[in-house]
Write a protein that holds these residues in place. Structure first.
Motif, PDB file in Angstrom:
ATOM      1  N   ILE A 133      -6.021  -3.654  -2.447  1.00  0.00           N
ATOM      2  CA  ILE A 133      -5.092  -2.547  -2.203  1.00  0.00           C
ATOM      3  C   ILE A 133      -4.818  -1.781  -3.496  1.00  0.00           C
ATOM      4  N   VAL A 134      -4.578  -2.491  -4.602  1.00  0.00           N
ATOM      5  CA  VAL A 134      -4.339  -1.825  -5.888  1.00  0.00           C
ATOM      6  C   VAL A 134      -5.559  -0.998  -6.277  1.00  0.00           C
ATOM      7  N   ARG A 135      -6.740  -1.584  -6.145  1.00  0.00           N
ATOM      8  CA  ARG A 135      -7.973  -0.877  -6.510  1.00  0.00           C
ATOM      9  C   ARG A 135      -8.198   0.349  -5.624  1.00  0.00           C
ATOM     10  N   THR A 136      -7.841   0.223  -4.359  1.00  0.00           N
ATOM     11  CA  THR A 136      -8.018   1.343  -3.428  1.00  0.00           C
ATOM     12  C   THR A 136      -7.108   2.512  -3.790  1.00  0.00           C
ATOM     13  N   VAL A 137      -5.841   2.239  -4.055  1.00  0.00           N
ATOM     14  CA  VAL A 137      -4.919   3.328  -4.395  1.00  0.00           C
ATOM     15  C   VAL A 137      -5.317   3.973  -5.723  1.00  0.00           C
ATOM     16  N   ASP A 138      -5.802   3.169  -6.669  1.00  0.00           N
ATOM     17  CA  ASP A 138      -6.301   3.730  -7.928  1.00  0.00           C
ATOM     18  C   ASP A 138      -7.471   4.685  -7.663  1.00  0.00           C
ATOM     19  N   ALA A 139      -8.407   4.256  -6.815  1.00  0.00           N
ATOM     20  CA  ALA A 139      -9.563   5.104  -6.490  1.00  0.00           C
ATOM     21  C   ALA A 139      -9.121   6.381  -5.795  1.00  0.00           C
ATOM     22  N   LEU A 140      -8.159   6.259  -4.908  1.00  0.00           N
ATOM     23  CA  LEU A 140      -7.646   7.421  -4.196  1.00  0.00           C
ATOM     24  C   LEU A 140      -7.017   8.419  -5.171  1.00  0.00           C
TER      25      LEU A 140
ATOM     26  N   PHE B 197       0.841  -1.199   0.000  1.00  0.00           N
ATOM     27  CA  PHE B 197       0.000   0.000   0.000  1.00  0.00           C
ATOM     28  C   PHE B 197       0.875   1.247   0.000  1.00  0.00           C
ATOM     29  N   LEU B 198       1.877   1.275   0.872  1.00  0.00           N
ATOM     30  CA  LEU B 198       2.731   2.456   0.991  1.00  0.00           C
ATOM     31  C   LEU B 198       3.473   2.729  -0.318  1.00  0.00           C
ATOM     32  N   LYS B 199       4.013   1.680  -0.924  1.00  0.00           N
ATOM     33  CA  LYS B 199       4.768   1.867  -2.171  1.00  0.00           C
ATOM     34  C   LYS B 199       3.868   2.380  -3.278  1.00  0.00           C
ATOM     35  N   LEU B 200       2.684   1.788  -3.435  1.00  0.00           N
ATOM     36  CA  LEU B 200       1.776   2.227  -4.487  1.00  0.00           C
ATOM     37  C   LEU B 200       1.352   3.678  -4.290  1.00  0.00           C
ATOM     38  N   ALA B 201       1.094   4.053  -3.024  1.00  0.00           N
ATOM     39  CA  ALA B 201       0.689   5.431  -2.738  1.00  0.00           C
ATOM     40  C   ALA B 201       1.829   6.404  -3.052  1.00  0.00           C
ATOM     41  N   GLN B 202       3.030   6.045  -2.649  1.00  0.00           N
ATOM     42  CA  GLN B 202       4.172   6.923  -2.919  1.00  0.00           C
ATOM     43  C   GLN B 202       4.483   6.985  -4.413  1.00  0.00           C
ATOM     44  N   ASP B 203       4.310   5.868  -5.124  1.00  0.00           N
ATOM     45  CA  ASP B 203       4.525   5.872  -6.572  1.00  0.00           C
ATOM     46  C   ASP B 203       3.560   6.814  -7.276  1.00  0.00           C
TER      47      ASP B 203
END
Length: 518
Positions: A506-513, A434-440
């Protein structure tokens, strides 16, 4: 009947007799032989409640009413006698005595006299309390701006990390159930069996009849898991912090705590009569400098930190704080509410993560309401101190014990954690993803690292409310954290990751965010 002092040849003798009699009634019987006018009220075993009990009885005897500021410098029985003598009889002083501290004298001088005329409605009509009026005005302003209140969302069903809200299934990031144990079949079954054996409630405090075998087992296995001599389970995590500081630390002491420490620690410090200072977040050097200047002025000094900070998802360097503790002969208090089950290879917390012997700390506080899938708190440490606290801490002695199903759930969750350490590894993997995807995606995650708590800092409370609502429409439940819980510039939407979150979720959540913030 009230004692009339002008009828007595030596009024102070009568006062002294009355004071010693009343103190003798409330103090521990094994200390009665030490009672004298010069005795310290605290050293006689009297806490603030006992002292007020003595004051209330004295008021009835002498027909007087104590003002709060008279009590500020009350340390001995002789101080109490002197105060009564000054404020009763024909020569009663109308002003605070010169011996009061400057602060107490200032408060007394600034205390306004009762104003003539009717009492304003806002002083007795709860609907008109200024704080209530201001609160409802803020709610109205939020609604007028078209922002939907994101708090107190009601779940109709929770299964794994999917929650049903208003008939829709959404992926939830609002739970402290880090290891996914609250829905574990063995945990659920043990809670049900405990109800059959003990009922739904402990029905009393542990001291007077609410103790049961499950709580004794939980105490013992918690201590073994944490590596401490002893542990005791409290009915409330918040209440443990809020009550403990005022119980162990008083006017001669100093409570030093991290500026981002949980509200329960800050409130516990405020409720105590100890001096209190905060230090820069996670800065052991700042704590060291403060103690270098202040340590010699106090009896007991405690440094209070957290294992993982629930707003920011970061943690302190435990070894550095242990060094500070030893260097200044201080106590170390660590709130591990969010680090047990999370930190360390097998989830034993900050000590396991840093390879520190738990004996290096003095008080290890935690909860069974997070990774251990239940409700309540605990304290762990040296056995002699724990046994003393078991008989004296108000939040333990005067509160109904943790319920049988809660105790059973925590006990089984602890055993599952011990037997299935891979849950901790999976939690760590999901959190890092989650952290890596958000920071990316260029999102501001603050200081979060190596924990399942990830804030997305937006710096605007209204924007956080809007994003939280938009996420819900996209099937994601995440709560905003607003001013004054954090600075306005640090307002955020906070995500709690669990071992039960799937990679796809988690991937879907970061995409939505990212879509909401685009």
């Amino acid at each position: 009947m009230a004692i009339v002092l002008e009828d007595r040849a030596d009024p102070r003798t009568a006062i002294a007799e009355a004071v010693l009699t009343e103190v003798r009634e409330v103090m521990p019987k094994d200390l009665v032989s030490q009672l004298s006018l010069d005795s310290s009220l605290l050293e006689l075993g009297l806490d603030s409640i006992s002292i007020m009990d003595v004051v209330n009885r004295i008021e009835k005897q002498f027909g007087m009413r104590f003002r709060e500021e008279w009590l500020y410098d009350m340390e001995t029985c002789a101080d109490l006698v002197e105060c009564i003598a000054r404020h009763t009889g024909p020569n009663a002083a109308s002003e605070p005595p010169a011996s009061l501290s400057p602060i107490a004298a200032t408060i007394a001088a600034e205390t306004p006299a009762a104003a003539p005329g009717p009492i304003p409605e806002a002083h007795y009509d709860v609907r008109l309390f200024p704080e209530c009026v201001a609160f409802h005005q803020r709610l109205a302003t939020t609604a007028a701006a078209g922002l939907e209140n994101p708090f107190f969302r009601t779940s109709q069903r929770v299964r794994h990390r999917v929650t049903t809200i208003e008939g829709r299934e959404v992926v939830s990031y609002t739970s402290f159930d880090y290891l996914g144990l609250s829905g574990h079949p063995a945990v659920i079954e043990s809670a049900k069996a405990a109800i059959d054996q003990f009922g739904c409630s402990a029905s009393a405090s542990r001291l007077v009849g609410g103790n049961h075998a499950l709580l004794d087992e939980l105490d013992e296995e918690l201590a073994q898991f944490l590596g401490t001599e002893c542990a005791i389970v409290f009915p409330s995590g918040y209440g443990t912090n809020a009550s403990l500081f005022g119980h162990l630390f008083g006017e001669q002491d100093l409570i030093l705590y991290d500026e981002l420490a949980h509200n329960s620690i800050a409130q516990g410090a405020v409720l105590s009569k100890a001096a209190r200072r905060s230090f820069a977040h996670n800065d052991a050097g700042a704590a060291d400098e403060l103690l270098r200047d202040l340590r010699s002025q106090y009896r007991r000094v405690v440094v209070a930190i957290e294992g993982v900070y629930s707003m920011d998802g970061d943690y302190p360097d435990l070894g550095q704080f242990v060094e500070v503790k030893h260097r200044h002969r201080a106590l170390l208090y660590v709130d591990e509410a969010h680090s047990v089950g999370v930190m360390g290879k097998t989830g034993r917390g900050l000590c396991e993560h840093f390879g520190v012997d738990p004996a290096e700390g003095d008080l290890w506080m935690g909860t069974i309401s997070k990774a251990l899938a239940s409700g309540g708190g605990y304290l762990a440490g040296r056995e002699k101190l724990m046994r003393y606290l078991q008989y004296t801490v108000p939040s333990f002695v005067f509160a109904t014990a943790c319920s049988p199903p809660n105790a059973a759930a925590a006990l089984t969750a602890l055993r599952v954690l011990r037997d299935e350490p891979d849950r901790v590894a999976q939690l760590r993997d999901r959190s890092r993803l989650f952290l890596k995807l958000a920071q990316d995606r260029g999102l501001d995650t603050g200081n979060s690292h190596d924990t399942p708590i990830v804030p997305i800092i937006l710096g605007n409370s209204a924007r956080c409310i809007q994003v939280s609502h938009e996420l819900l429409q996209r099937g994601v439940n995440a709560q905003p954290i607003l001013y004054p819980a954090v600075r306005e510039s640090a307002a955020r939407v906070r995500f709690f990751i669990t071992a039960e979150h799937t990679e796809e979720q988690i991937v879907r959540t970061v995409d939505a965010l990212a879509e909401c913030l685009a």
